[in-house]
Each structure stands twice: as structure tokens, then as C-alpha cells.
Design a protein around this motif. Structure first.
Motif, PDB file in Angstrom:
ATOM      1  N   MET A  54       0.849  -1.178   0.000  1.00 31.73           N
ATOM      2  CA  MET A  54       0.000   0.000   0.000  1.00 31.73           C
ATOM      3  C   MET A  54       0.890   1.234   0.000  1.00 31.73           C
ATOM      4  O   MET A  54       1.877   1.287   0.722  1.00 31.73           O
ATOM      5  CB  MET A  54      -0.895  -0.053   1.228  1.00 31.73           C
ATOM      6  CG  MET A  54      -1.874   1.047   1.372  1.00 31.73           C
ATOM      7  SD  MET A  54      -3.343   1.168   0.328  1.00 31.73           S
ATOM      8  CE  MET A  54      -3.177   0.054  -0.979  1.00 31.73           C
ATOM      9  N   GLU A  55       0.531   2.197  -0.783  1.00 33.53           N
ATOM     10  CA  GLU A  55       1.315   3.420  -0.881  1.00 33.53           C
ATOM     11  C   GLU A  55       1.224   4.219   0.425  1.00 33.53           C
ATOM     12  O   GLU A  55       0.130   4.479   0.931  1.00 33.53           O
ATOM     13  CB  GLU A  55       0.805   4.242  -2.055  1.00 33.53           C
ATOM     14  CG  GLU A  55       1.687   5.395  -2.405  1.00 33.53           C
ATOM     15  CD  GLU A  55       1.178   6.141  -3.619  1.00 33.53           C
ATOM     16  OE1 GLU A  55       1.219   7.372  -3.584  1.00 33.53           O
ATOM     17  OE2 GLU A  55       0.736   5.484  -4.575  1.00 33.53           O
ATOM     18  N   LYS A  56       2.363   4.620   0.956  1.00 31.42           N
ATOM     19  CA  LYS A  56       2.412   5.316   2.246  1.00 31.42           C
ATOM     20  C   LYS A  56       1.594   6.600   2.246  1.00 31.42           C
ATOM     21  O   LYS A  56       0.888   6.897   3.207  1.00 31.42           O
ATOM     22  CB  LYS A  56       3.853   5.632   2.631  1.00 31.42           C
ATOM     23  CG  LYS A  56       4.656   4.439   3.028  1.00 31.42           C
ATOM     24  CD  LYS A  56       6.060   4.852   3.423  1.00 31.42           C
ATOM     25  CE  LYS A  56       6.873   3.667   3.823  1.00 31.42           C
ATOM     26  NZ  LYS A  56       8.211   4.073   4.277  1.00 31.42           N
ATOM     27  N   GLU A  57       1.697   7.373   1.181  1.00 26.97           N
ATOM     28  CA  GLU A  57       0.986   8.651   1.154  1.00 26.97           C
ATOM     29  C   GLU A  57      -0.527   8.437   1.182  1.00 26.97           C
ATOM     30  O   GLU A  57      -1.252   9.203   1.804  1.00 26.97           O
ATOM     31  CB  GLU A  57       1.395   9.477  -0.064  1.00 26.97           C
ATOM     32  CG  GLU A  57       0.930  10.912   0.039  1.00 26.97           C
ATOM     33  CD  GLU A  57       1.522  11.813  -1.027  1.00 26.97           C
ATOM     34  OE1 GLU A  57       0.875  12.827  -1.334  1.00 26.97           O
ATOM     35  OE2 GLU A  57       2.608  11.518  -1.551  1.00 26.97           O
ATOM     36  N   HIS A  58      -1.001   7.390   0.538  1.00 27.24           N
ATOM     37  CA  HIS A  58      -2.431   7.075   0.571  1.00 27.24           C
ATOM     38  C   HIS A  58      -2.870   6.748   2.008  1.00 27.24           C
ATOM     39  O   HIS A  58      -3.913   7.227   2.474  1.00 27.24           O
ATOM     40  CB  HIS A  58      -2.756   5.910  -0.358  1.00 27.24           C
ATOM     41  CG  HIS A  58      -4.176   5.478  -0.283  1.00 27.24           C
ATOM     42  ND1 HIS A  58      -5.216   6.223  -0.796  1.00 27.24           N
ATOM     43  CD2 HIS A  58      -4.742   4.384   0.273  1.00 27.24           C
ATOM     44  CE1 HIS A  58      -6.355   5.605  -0.566  1.00 27.24           C
ATOM     45  NE2 HIS A  58      -6.098   4.489   0.089  1.00 27.24           N
ATOM     46  N   ILE A  59      -2.070   5.956   2.701  1.00 26.21           N
ATOM     47  CA  ILE A  59      -2.365   5.611   4.093  1.00 26.21           C
ATOM     48  C   ILE A  59      -2.417   6.882   4.942  1.00 26.21           C
ATOM     49  O   ILE A  59      -3.281   7.039   5.803  1.00 26.21           O
ATOM     50  CB  ILE A  59      -1.309   4.622   4.655  1.00 26.21           C
ATOM     51  CG1 ILE A  59      -1.381   3.294   3.924  1.00 26.21           C
ATOM     52  CG2 ILE A  59      -1.468   4.440   6.157  1.00 26.21           C
ATOM     53  CD1 ILE A  59      -2.606   2.467   4.171  1.00 26.21           C
ATOM     54  N   ARG A  60      -1.518   7.814   4.678  1.00 23.77           N
ATOM     55  CA  ARG A  60      -1.498   9.068   5.445  1.00 23.77           C
ATOM     56  C   ARG A  60      -2.743   9.905   5.182  1.00 23.77           C
ATOM     57  O   ARG A  60      -3.260  10.559   6.090  1.00 23.77           O
ATOM     58  CB  ARG A  60      -0.235   9.852   5.115  1.00 23.77           C
ATOM     59  CG  ARG A  60       1.000   9.137   5.613  1.00 23.77           C
ATOM     60  CD  ARG A  60       2.241   9.811   5.130  1.00 23.77           C
ATOM     61  NE  ARG A  60       3.400   8.977   5.396  1.00 23.77           N
ATOM     62  CZ  ARG A  60       4.493   9.003   4.688  1.00 23.77           C
ATOM     63  NH1 ARG A  60       4.621   9.835   3.679  1.00 23.77           N
ATOM     64  NH2 ARG A  60       5.501   8.214   4.986  1.00 23.77           N
ATOM     65  N   HIS A  61      -3.238   9.884   3.943  1.00 23.03           N
ATOM     66  CA  HIS A  61      -4.492  10.585   3.663  1.00 23.03           C
ATOM     67  C   HIS A  61      -5.639   9.930   4.432  1.00 23.03           C
ATOM     68  O   HIS A  61      -6.532  10.625   4.932  1.00 23.03           O
ATOM     69  CB  HIS A  61      -4.795  10.591   2.159  1.00 23.03           C
ATOM     70  CG  HIS A  61      -4.027  11.631   1.417  1.00 23.03           C
ATOM     71  ND1 HIS A  61      -2.868  11.344   0.743  1.00 23.03           N
ATOM     72  CD2 HIS A  61      -4.243  12.953   1.257  1.00 23.03           C
ATOM     73  CE1 HIS A  61      -2.401  12.456   0.192  1.00 23.03           C
ATOM     74  NE2 HIS A  61      -3.215  13.446   0.493  1.00 23.03           N
ATOM     75  N   CYS A  62      -5.607   8.617   4.532  1.00 18.67           N
ATOM     76  CA  CYS A  62      -6.616   7.912   5.336  1.00 18.67           C
ATOM     77  C   CYS A  62      -6.504   8.333   6.801  1.00 18.67           C
ATOM     78  O   CYS A  62      -7.520   8.524   7.478  1.00 18.67           O
ATOM     79  CB  CYS A  62      -6.448   6.404   5.206  1.00 18.67           C
ATOM     80  SG  CYS A  62      -6.781   5.759   3.556  1.00 18.67           S
TER      81      CYS A  62
END
Length: 98
Positions: free
Chosen positions: A1-9
């Protein structure tokens, strides 16, 4: 999973007023069991509370590498099992930079 996507979550969960622990559980339920750990969630929540809503990594301190990731990636694609010593010699860099 892309880290930046997780951070947006995480930012979404923060805006929902979730706790860092609950946010981590929610994200791991949707994606993968080890998508993020609770200490990382707490660190990002602290950052959001301080007013920094950026979900991107900040530049790291320390000695910058002269070796671009693309160069190393290509070298590994060409030879998938290089030793660190081989990469050091190829890129003329200190082992910690490789």
C-alpha cells in the motif's frame, strides 16, 4: 500500500475525531493487517494536531546520497542479486549510501 495514501486515510480519521489507535485499526481492517502500526498513527496525529496537514514525507537529515534510486533500481534489475560491495564499486559510494 502506498504510504501517502495511508497518510491521507489517517488525515480523514483525524478529521473524524477518531483516536490514533482506532484509525490504525480501521486502516488495517480495510487494507492489510500490517498496513500501519499504532506508534506511526500517533506520530502522524501529533503532526496534524500541530497544524501540519501535509501527508508527504519531509526531507530527511543526514548525508545525502549521490546515488539516485533509479540507478540502483536499474542495476538490481540488470543483476537481481548484487552484493553491497558490487554496488559500492559500481557507484563509487560508501556502503551506507548504497
Amino acid at each position: 500500500m502506498e504510504k501517502e495514501h495511508i497518510r491521507h486515510c489517517l488525515l480523514y480519521e483525524f478529521d473524524k475525531k477518531s483516536t490514533a489507535a482506532a484509525a490504525g485499526c480501521n486502516i488495517c481492517q480495510v487494507y492489510e493487517e500490517d498496513a500501519i502500526d499504532e506508534s506511526t498513527c500517533r506520530r502522524w496525529f501529533r503532526k496534524f494536531r500541530e497544524g501540519d496537514r501535509s501527508c508527504q514525507d519531509q526531507p530527511k537529515s543526514g548525508r545525502p546520497s549521490h546515488v539516485g534510486e533509479d540507478g540502483i533500481d536499474q542495476a538490481i534489475r540488470h543483476n537481481p542479486n548484487p552484493t553491497v560491495q558490487e554496488l559500492v564499486e559500481t557507484f563509487n559510494e560508501h556502503p551506507t549510501a548504497v
